[in-house]
Write a protein that holds these residues in place. Sequence first.
Motif, PDB file in Angstrom:
ATOM      1  N   THR A  44      21.696  41.898  38.945  1.00  0.00           N
ATOM      2  CA  THR A  44      22.082  40.842  38.008  1.00  0.00           C
ATOM      3  C   THR A  44      21.570  39.521  38.556  1.00  0.00           C
ATOM      4  OG1 THR A  44      23.963  39.869  36.798  1.00  0.00           O
ATOM      5  CG2 THR A  44      24.326  40.417  39.110  1.00  0.00           C
ATOM      6  N   LYS A  97      15.079  51.439  37.437  1.00  0.00           N
ATOM      7  CA  LYS A  97      14.132  51.047  36.398  1.00  0.00           C
ATOM      8  C   LYS A  97      14.510  51.657  35.051  1.00  0.00           C
ATOM      9  CE  LYS A  97       9.211  51.026  35.241  1.00  0.00           C
ATOM     10  NZ  LYS A  97       7.846  51.426  35.668  1.00  0.00           N
ATOM     11  N   SER A 146      17.851  50.117  33.769  1.00  0.00           N
ATOM     12  CA  SER A 146      17.655  48.727  33.363  1.00  0.00           C
ATOM     13  C   SER A 146      16.932  48.647  32.027  1.00  0.00           C
ATOM     14  CB  SER A 146      16.862  47.979  34.439  1.00  0.00           C
ATOM     15  OG  SER A 146      16.630  46.642  34.055  1.00  0.00           O
ATOM     16  N   PHE A 199      22.552  48.103  32.460  1.00  0.00           N
ATOM     17  CA  PHE A 199      23.138  47.089  33.334  1.00  0.00           C
ATOM     18  C   PHE A 199      23.816  45.997  32.513  1.00  0.00           C
ATOM     19  CE2 PHE A 199      19.813  47.926  36.913  1.00  0.00           C
ATOM     20  CZ  PHE A 199      20.316  49.211  37.039  1.00  0.00           C
TER      21      PHE A 199
END
Length: 259
Positions: free
Chosen positions: A109, A236, A239, A244
Amino acid sequence: MKVCRVIRIIGLLGIAVALLYSAKACAQRITVLTEHLPPFQLVQSEDIGGFATQIVNKVFEHAKVDYDLSHHQWSDAYQYTLKTPNTCLYSTIKTPEREPLFSWVGKITDLSTALYAKTDSDIQLSSLEDAKQYTVAVMKEDFFHQHLLSLGFVENENLYVSETYRTLTELLELPTRHIDLVIINAGHLPYRISQSQSLSDLKLVLDVDELHPDMYLACNLKTDAATLTSLHDSMKVLSERGEFERIEREWHKRQHLDN
């Protein structure tokens, strides 16, 4: 997948001892260390929560990597990860100085941080350079500690180093310390205010782009290469799916409803 957790606040020797016993209790693959830093990592009783923790849990589960999770003072966790193979750390900030020191698995984040003072303070700043005429308190071994040192701040002159965030946010209340400013994560501040209403008597003095870095999952350079690849690939994929953002959004929504 079997996940074992060691929930203790201990020093470097204690980390090693705790993990030795933990390894006997389960087939440990990766040691994951963190700190108490709401809302990212929130330690309550025998559980480590927070949305960053949920993201890290999701990554390890998706990658099918076994791990132990424990919390410690940040400086201890940072140094242990730096020296110990098959150990990872979150949430840590990637900088040019730190980049060669760790294997950077992926971004968790971002962080919104600023300089705060008491509301009755007349301090006005236009840059971090202006802050050198005051005493600024930071967390030991975190990004802002290292960043201010690189800008020419000097410990025990215009830079005070704290071991814990609890101490950091209480420093402005101690006149004997002569602390003028503290660097605080904007997301962490509401939690600290809920613990001490006196901290609501703070005002934002300086917010600059360099105080908004990204936060990562990082591992020791000698961590198993195949494991690092699995973790990186999982980060990856998750995300790109928006997992996330969903986890963070839902966590904040639940906290709002609970309050």
